[in-house]
Every structure is written in structure tokens, then in C-alpha cells.
Design a protein around this motif. Structure first.
Motif, PDB file in Angstrom:
ATOM      1  N   TRP A 123      39.661  12.187 -11.532  1.00 24.63           N
ATOM      2  CA  TRP A 123      39.554  11.025 -12.406  1.00 24.63           C
ATOM      3  C   TRP A 123      38.794   9.909 -11.709  1.00 24.63           C
ATOM      4  CZ3 TRP A 123      41.629   6.944  -9.886  1.00 24.63           C
ATOM      5  CH2 TRP A 123      42.694   7.168  -8.992  1.00 24.63           C
ATOM      6  N   THR A 124      38.277   9.002 -12.510  1.00 28.41           N
ATOM      7  CA  THR A 124      37.731   7.733 -12.019  1.00 28.41           C
ATOM      8  C   THR A 124      38.317   6.615 -12.859  1.00 28.41           C
ATOM      9  OG1 THR A 124      35.785   7.716 -13.460  1.00 28.41           O
ATOM     10  CG2 THR A 124      35.568   8.849 -11.330  1.00 28.41           C
ATOM     11  N   SER A 125      38.438   5.433 -12.267  1.00 26.21           N
ATOM     12  CA  SER A 125      39.026   4.303 -12.975  1.00 26.21           C
ATOM     13  C   SER A 125      38.348   3.014 -12.514  1.00 26.21           C
ATOM     14  CB  SER A 125      40.527   4.226 -12.679  1.00 26.21           C
ATOM     15  OG  SER A 125      41.151   3.206 -13.415  1.00 26.21           O
ATOM     16  N   PRO A 126      38.006   2.108 -13.437  1.00 28.77           N
ATOM     17  CA  PRO A 126      37.343   0.861 -13.041  1.00 28.77           C
ATOM     18  C   PRO A 126      38.115   0.130 -11.952  1.00 28.77           C
ATOM     19  CG  PRO A 126      37.333   1.099 -15.420  1.00 28.77           C
ATOM     20  CD  PRO A 126      38.196   2.200 -14.898  1.00 28.77           C
ATOM     21  N   ALA A 127      37.404  -0.340 -10.928  1.00 26.41           N
ATOM     22  CA  ALA A 127      38.080  -0.956  -9.775  1.00 26.41           C
ATOM     23  C   ALA A 127      37.249  -2.078  -9.179  1.00 26.41           C
ATOM     24  CB  ALA A 127      38.376   0.108  -8.725  1.00 26.41           C
ATOM     25  N   ARG A 128      36.550  -2.799  -9.999  1.00 28.32           N
ATOM     26  CA  ARG A 128      35.748  -3.909  -9.497  1.00 28.32           C
ATOM     27  C   ARG A 128      36.650  -5.059  -9.053  1.00 28.32           C
ATOM     28  NH1 ARG A 128      30.864  -7.053 -12.761  1.00 28.32           N
ATOM     29  NH2 ARG A 128      30.244  -8.407 -11.021  1.00 28.32           N
ATOM     30  N   ASP A 129      36.205  -5.808  -8.040  1.00 29.65           N
ATOM     31  CA  ASP A 129      36.883  -7.022  -7.578  1.00 29.65           C
ATOM     32  C   ASP A 129      38.268  -6.760  -7.000  1.00 29.65           C
ATOM     33  OD1 ASP A 129      34.676  -8.434  -8.428  1.00 29.65           O
ATOM     34  OD2 ASP A 129      35.537  -8.889 -10.384  1.00 29.65           O
ATOM     35  N   LEU A 130      38.450  -5.626  -6.326  1.00 29.50           N
ATOM     36  CA  LEU A 130      39.692  -5.398  -5.584  1.00 29.50           C
ATOM     37  C   LEU A 130      39.531  -5.971  -4.181  1.00 29.50           C
ATOM     38  CD1 LEU A 130      40.731  -1.723  -6.433  1.00 29.50           C
ATOM     39  CD2 LEU A 130      41.575  -3.842  -7.459  1.00 29.50           C
ATOM     40  N   ALA A 131      40.526  -6.758  -3.753  1.00 33.52           N
ATOM     41  CA  ALA A 131      40.471  -7.311  -2.402  1.00 33.52           C
ATOM     42  C   ALA A 131      40.940  -6.299  -1.373  1.00 33.52           C
ATOM     43  CB  ALA A 131      41.324  -8.567  -2.316  1.00 33.52           C
ATOM     44  N   ALA A 132      41.975  -5.505  -1.694  1.00 33.82           N
ATOM     45  CA  ALA A 132      42.504  -4.517  -0.750  1.00 33.82           C
ATOM     46  C   ALA A 132      43.562  -3.691  -1.455  1.00 33.82           C
ATOM     47  CB  ALA A 132      43.101  -5.197   0.472  1.00 33.82           C
ATOM     48  N   CYS A 133      43.862  -2.513  -0.862  1.00 34.45           N
ATOM     49  CA  CYS A 133      44.923  -1.646  -1.359  1.00 34.45           C
ATOM     50  C   CYS A 133      45.852  -1.270  -0.212  1.00 34.45           C
ATOM     51  CB  CYS A 133      44.346  -0.365  -1.982  1.00 34.45           C
ATOM     52  SG  CYS A 133      43.236  -0.642  -3.379  1.00 34.45           S
ATOM     53  N   ALA A 134      47.122  -1.109  -0.516  1.00 30.28           N
ATOM     54  CA  ALA A 134      48.097  -0.688   0.481  1.00 30.28           C
ATOM     55  C   ALA A 134      47.956   0.806   0.747  1.00 30.28           C
ATOM     56  CB  ALA A 134      49.505  -1.009  -0.003  1.00 30.28           C
ATOM     57  N   GLU A 135      48.101   1.195   2.007  1.00 33.14           N
ATOM     58  CA  GLU A 135      47.928   2.603   2.364  1.00 33.14           C
ATOM     59  C   GLU A 135      49.054   3.467   1.835  1.00 33.14           C
ATOM     60  OE1 GLU A 135      46.795   5.272   6.286  1.00 33.14           O
ATOM     61  OE2 GLU A 135      47.305   3.159   6.504  1.00 33.14           O
ATOM     62  N   PRO A 177      51.671   4.508  -1.033  1.00 32.79           N
ATOM     63  CA  PRO A 177      51.913   4.329  -2.475  1.00 32.79           C
ATOM     64  C   PRO A 177      53.361   3.909  -2.744  1.00 32.79           C
ATOM     65  CG  PRO A 177      50.880   6.450  -1.980  1.00 32.79           C
ATOM     66  CD  PRO A 177      51.370   5.905  -0.685  1.00 32.79           C
ATOM     67  N   LEU A 178      53.610   3.464  -3.947  1.00 32.73           N
ATOM     68  CA  LEU A 178      54.945   3.094  -4.395  1.00 32.73           C
ATOM     69  C   LEU A 178      55.210   3.743  -5.734  1.00 32.73           C
ATOM     70  CD1 LEU A 178      57.498   1.329  -3.923  1.00 32.73           C
ATOM     71  CD2 LEU A 178      56.372  -0.463  -5.260  1.00 32.73           C
ATOM     72  N   GLY A 179      56.165   4.675  -5.771  1.00 31.12           N
ATOM     73  CA  GLY A 179      56.518   5.328  -7.024  1.00 31.12           C
ATOM     74  C   GLY A 179      55.357   6.023  -7.691  1.00 31.12           C
ATOM     75  N   GLY A 180      54.515   6.706  -6.914  1.00 29.53           N
ATOM     76  CA  GLY A 180      53.375   7.424  -7.477  1.00 29.53           C
ATOM     77  C   GLY A 180      52.209   6.537  -7.833  1.00 29.53           C
ATOM     78  N   GLN A 181      52.232   5.287  -7.379  1.00 26.92           N
ATOM     79  CA  GLN A 181      51.173   4.338  -7.705  1.00 26.92           C
ATOM     80  C   GLN A 181      50.511   3.818  -6.422  1.00 26.92           C
ATOM     81  OE1 GLN A 181      50.567   3.496 -11.105  1.00 26.92           O
ATOM     82  NE2 GLN A 181      52.067   5.121 -11.454  1.00 26.92           N
ATOM     83  N   LEU A 182      49.179   3.787  -6.411  1.00 32.25           N
ATOM     84  CA  LEU A 182      48.457   3.076  -5.368  1.00 32.25           C
ATOM     85  C   LEU A 182      48.476   1.601  -5.732  1.00 32.25           C
ATOM     86  CD1 LEU A 182      46.588   3.264  -2.816  1.00 32.25           C
ATOM     87  CD2 LEU A 182      44.666   3.221  -4.424  1.00 32.25           C
ATOM     88  N   VAL A 183      48.922   0.761  -4.787  1.00 28.87           N
ATOM     89  CA  VAL A 183      49.090  -0.662  -5.063  1.00 28.87           C
ATOM     90  C   VAL A 183      47.965  -1.452  -4.409  1.00 28.87           C
ATOM     91  CG1 VAL A 183      50.602  -2.660  -4.854  1.00 28.87           C
ATOM     92  CG2 VAL A 183      51.584  -0.378  -5.195  1.00 28.87           C
ATOM     93  N   CYS A 184      47.249  -2.229  -5.198  1.00 30.21           N
ATOM     94  CA  CYS A 184      46.140  -3.053  -4.717  1.00 30.21           C
ATOM     95  C   CYS A 184      46.342  -4.481  -5.205  1.00 30.21           C
ATOM     96  CB  CYS A 184      44.803  -2.515  -5.246  1.00 30.21           C
ATOM     97  SG  CYS A 184      44.544  -0.729  -5.013  1.00 30.21           S
ATOM     98  N   HIS A 185      45.412  -5.359  -4.835  1.00 31.30           N
ATOM     99  CA  HIS A 185      45.468  -6.706  -5.408  1.00 31.30           C
ATOM    100  C   HIS A 185      44.058  -7.247  -5.590  1.00 31.30           C
ATOM    101  CE1 HIS A 185      45.031  -8.224  -1.211  1.00 31.30           C
ATOM    102  NE2 HIS A 185      44.524  -9.306  -1.797  1.00 31.30           N
ATOM    103  N   SER A 186      43.937  -8.135  -6.577  1.00 27.77           N
ATOM    104  CA  SER A 186      42.697  -8.861  -6.827  1.00 27.77           C
ATOM    105  C   SER A 186      42.871 -10.280  -6.325  1.00 27.77           C
ATOM    106  CB  SER A 186      42.371  -8.873  -8.323  1.00 27.77           C
ATOM    107  OG  SER A 186      42.092  -7.564  -8.776  1.00 27.77           O
TER     108      SER A 186
END
Length: 460
Positions: free
Chosen positions: A114-126, A128-137
Motif C-alpha cells: 500500500w501507499t498513503s499520502p504522507a506530506r508534511d510529516l515531521a517524524a515517526c516513532a520507531e 508502533p502502537l496497537g498496529g499503528q505507526l505513530v507520526c506527527h505533523s
């Protein structure tokens, strides 16, 4: 749909499903590990290679989710379950990226799931939490806050959070968020959940730094202690409560934070506060609670590409001396730990540290044109080579090295080169070397360049 470039395709049947958030590809492909032309006996073969063009973005480069898509710092990927998560980013010079997508790649086959739009992400945590990759803008972005990507589907969600967030990570099944005025030193740390980022607590955090610093992935949380070292200062706090444990100040302590070694020993460099010179006057090691453990008057600083000692019986090194990791007592010293580099037309004369990697009980010392291995328990030399390697990863008693277009494996106990393979023969037509190590072990390695993500594994 544009044809997709693959180095190995035994069969292909693709079904394309498009939603507002993701592009999901379901592929039926088999891969065959192929021998790399002119590689030496024992070298792994190429199992699969996925080009960044498979992201669907023209002119894109791979980037590391840990440091975000807005201003990417280089290639990288995160392994989550059986998916490799990486970014494809269209750079725009010194400006923020033009476009970006998060890419989910099957770790066994290299298929883009899969691909998913990810513009303007500052960083992601290495983690995951509950099957989710956690990032922030970032706060100045169009939609500041936390952003998640489902590992299996790529579905993305947005969560409102602290308005001035600049760092986030996942540990102990919780979200940790740092936000506030970083340059002014007015920072708060929150712990909570995706739905309520400060559900557990909010505490002030003694940290400051410039916005141009590389800080996005520096919030490191352990089971009991955590640290966020920025601007040349150490900051340590309790991972469960956020209560400060100790910190240092660049100007007040005349100390520049360098790195944390195994066991949370903090290594810093001292300088003369009363001088305009920033030359190092010595090095100092602190315990995990900030007590001085050992000092050295040597100006030599060591920068480790790998720091994986066998256990706490392996000493750490300051300048030309090795110290007990628990007591701080001197264990041995060696002139080989430092190198006096003469002045040339570009550089002043300097004393440099040579320790480049700690692999179990072996230390690898790198000089301009040679490598020496020493027994870290005694300081005795084990072997010497007339080659100088860039070490990118460890696999047991083997290190992967990358030098002048060549990937090689070297036995750290003997110095023997076990195998080698040329990047140009590995990926014909590639313009860059795959010298970013993603993950692996037991002869299987995932490597990455700005244009290619690939897996090597032993030949049948």
C-alpha cells in the motif's frame, strides 16, 4: 498505470484499490534469490529489490520515517510485524517536500502492499502502537497533531494534540509528546494515548535547542529512564512519571553532550568556557543518574557506529584509556586509541579517537587507511588490516562494511573478509550504493539507498 520497474519478477497479477487515503496493491509474485555477478563465494544473493518509482511518485527518493517527510535526512525504513515502512519523498531543494507517501512493503517478497499520502510529516516513532505507526505533523503545518498509519492497510488517521509539538515517540504502550518553545527552553512533556495525549501527566522538560537541529528522533524512552539530549546538553527523566533525574547545561557546565553508550552511560566533551576556542579539553562519563564516573584529559573523541558490548564487564573508552563500566576504575590504556592527524591545506592538526565500533568484546579502531582490532578486556591487539572500512551493521561476530562501491562481511575476531559483492553488480544501472542498513541477521539483510530497498539472503 505506468509499468513498474522490478529487478526480479517471476509472475505478476495486481489488483489496484483506491480510497481517499491509500492505494493498496495486492500482488501474487514469487521471488528467486539470484547470485550477484562476480561476488565472492559465500556472498548472499539478491532476493528482491523495490524501486522508489513503485511508490507512484515521479522523481521521488526514499526517506526515513523517523526523521519525517518534510525535510528528509536520508534513506531508512522501520520494520513493523512483516511490513517495512518507508517514505517516498519528492524533494524541492531547501524547501519542504513537494509530495510524499508512506509505503508499506512486504518484508518477505518486496511487494508494495500500500501507499498513503504522507506530506508534511515531521517524524515517526520507531515503535508502533496497537498496529499503528505513530507520526506527527508540525505546528506550522496545515494539520498539526498526531498522524497514524495502519501497518496492514496504510489507512491514515489524524488526532489533535499539543499545538506546538516537535517530538513524539512510543514506549511502554504510551505516547510521549514534547511540545513548546524549544529555542526559549519552555518545553513540556506529555504522556498519554492517541485520543488523549496528556492523559497520564504533563511535566516541564529541561531541554532547549535550535529549530535547525536534528532532534525529531532523539526522544528516547526506556522501561525506567528516558532521555532527550539536545543542543549539546544531557536531559534525563523518569519514564513512568516524567520527573527530572539530571541534566547538563552547555554554558554552565562547559560540557558538550556527545552520546549515550551501553548502560545509559553519558559521554560528554569539556571545553574552556573562558576561551573563544571550542577545542575539546577532555572527556567525561556520567552514570545514568548524572554522577561523574570517569574523566580523561585527552582531546580525542570517539564516535561509534556500533556500540554493542557483551555485558557490563566490557569497559568503555575515553581518550586513550579504558574504564570499568560499573566502577569507573581505569582498566588499561593504549596509544592505539588515539591518532595524531597532521595539519594539511584543509585541516588543522588534531588528535582523533580511533574506536569506531564495539562488537561484543572486540573493539575496531579505524585509521585513515587501516583498521585494527583489539581485545576490549585487555587492550591487546587481535589483528591489523591495511583497509579502512565504513561499518554499517553487525551480524554476530561479523560486521557488514561499505567502502568504495563494495559491500563486504568481515570477521571481527580474525579480520578475514568472508565475502564481498559490488553494488553496481548487485543492482545494474543504479546510481547509488545501498549502504543504509535497515534490519537483518543470520546472513539476511535489508539494505536501502535513495532509490532502492532490497533484501539479500544466503543462496541455496
Amino acid at each position: 498505470m505506468k509499468p513498474r520497474t522490478r529487478l526480479m519478477i517471476a509472475g505478476a497479477a495486481a489488483v489496484l484499490t483506491v480510497s481517499a487515503a491509500t492505494v493498496t496493491l495486492t500482488q501474487d509474485r514469487t521471488t528467486t534469490t539470484k547470485r550477484i555477478t562476480d561476488s565472492t563465494p559465500g556472498a548472499p544473493g539478491l532476493a528482491w529489490a523495490t524501486e522508489v518509482s513503485e511508490s507512484g511518485l515521479e522523481g521521488a527518493s526514499y526517506a526515513d520515517p523517523r526523521t519525517g517527510s518534510e525535510y528528509p535526512w536520508g534513506a531508512g525504513a522501520i520494520r513493523a510485524e512483516n511490513i517495512l515502512l518507508t517514505l517516498a519523498v519528492v524533494p524541492d531543494g531547501d524547501s519542504p517536500n513537494s509530495d510524499a507517501v508512506m509505503v508499506g512493503v512486504d518484508a518477505d517478497t518486496g511487494d508494495v502492499k500500500w501507499t498513503s499520502p504522507a506530506r508534511d510529516l515531521a517524524a515517526c516513532a520507531e515503535t508502533p502502537l496497537g498496529g499503528q505507526l505513530v507520526c506527527h505533523s508540525p505546528s506550522y503545518g496545515e494539520a498539526p497533531g498526531l498522524v497514524t498509519f495502519d501497518i496492514e492497510t496504510g489507512e491514515s488517521r489524524h488526532f489533535d494534540s499539543a499545538p506546538d509539538i516537535f517530538a513524539t515517540t512510543v514506549a511502554n504502550d504510551r505516547i510521549y509528546v514534547a511540545e513548546g518553545d524549544l529555542e526559549g527552553g519552555e518545553v513540556q512533556l506529555h504522556r498519554g494515548t492517541l485520543d488523549d495525549y496528556d492523559a497520564d501527566w504533563t511535566v516541564p522538560l529541561d531541554v532547549s535547542g535550535g529549530w535547525e537541529d536534528q532532534y525529531a528522533d532523539q526522544l528516547m524512552i526506556g522501561s525506567d529512564l528516558a532521555h532527550f539530549d539536545l543542543g549539546g546538553s544531557f536531559t534525563t527523566f523518569d519514564a513512568e512519571t516524567g520527573v527530572p533525574v539530571w541534566s547538563s547545561d552547555v554554558l554552565g557546565d562547559c560540557l558538550i553532550a556527545q552520546y549515550r553508550t551501553s548502560g545509559d552511560i553519558a559521554i560528554g566533551s569539556t571545553y574552556d568556557c573562558d576561551s573563544r576556542s571550542s577545542d575539546v579539553t577532555g572527556t567525561i562519563a556520567f552514570t545514568r543518574t548524572g554522577d561523574p564516573l570517569a574523566t580523561s584529559s585527552s582531546a580525542a573523541e570517539h564516535y561509534l557506529s556500533i556500540d554493542e558490548p557483551t555485558d557490563s564487564s566490557i569497559p568503555f573508552v575515553l581518550g586513550d584509556t579504558a574504564f570499568d563500566r560499573v566502577s569507573g576504575e581505569q582498566r588499561w590504556r593504549s596509544d592505539q586509541l588515539v591518532f595524531d592527524r597532521p595539519a594539511d591545506e584543509w585541516n588543522e592538526a588534531r588528535t582523533l579517537g580511533t574506536l569506531n565500533a564495539v562488537v561484543g568484546d572486540v573493539g575496531l579502531l579505524r585509521f585513515d587507511q587501516s583498521t585494527t582490532a583489539i581485545d576490549l578486556r585487555s587492550g591487546q591487539q587481535l589483528w591489523h588490516s591495511d583497509q579502512s572500512w565504513s561499518i554499517i551493521a553487525r551480524d554476530g561476530d561479523t560486521v557488514l562494511t561499505s567502502t568504495e562501491g563494495l559491500l563486504a562481511a568481515v570477521d571481527v575476531r580474525t579480520g578475514e573478509e568472508l565475502w564481498s559483492a559490488e553494488y553496481a553488480k548487485m543492482l545494474p544501472g543504479s546510481s547509488s550504493s545501498m549502504d543504509t542498513y535497515v534490519e537483518g541477521g543470520d546472513g539476511r539483510y535489508v539494505l536501502q539507498s535513495s532509490s532502492t530497498l532490497a533484501q539479500l539472503k544466503p543462496l541455496p
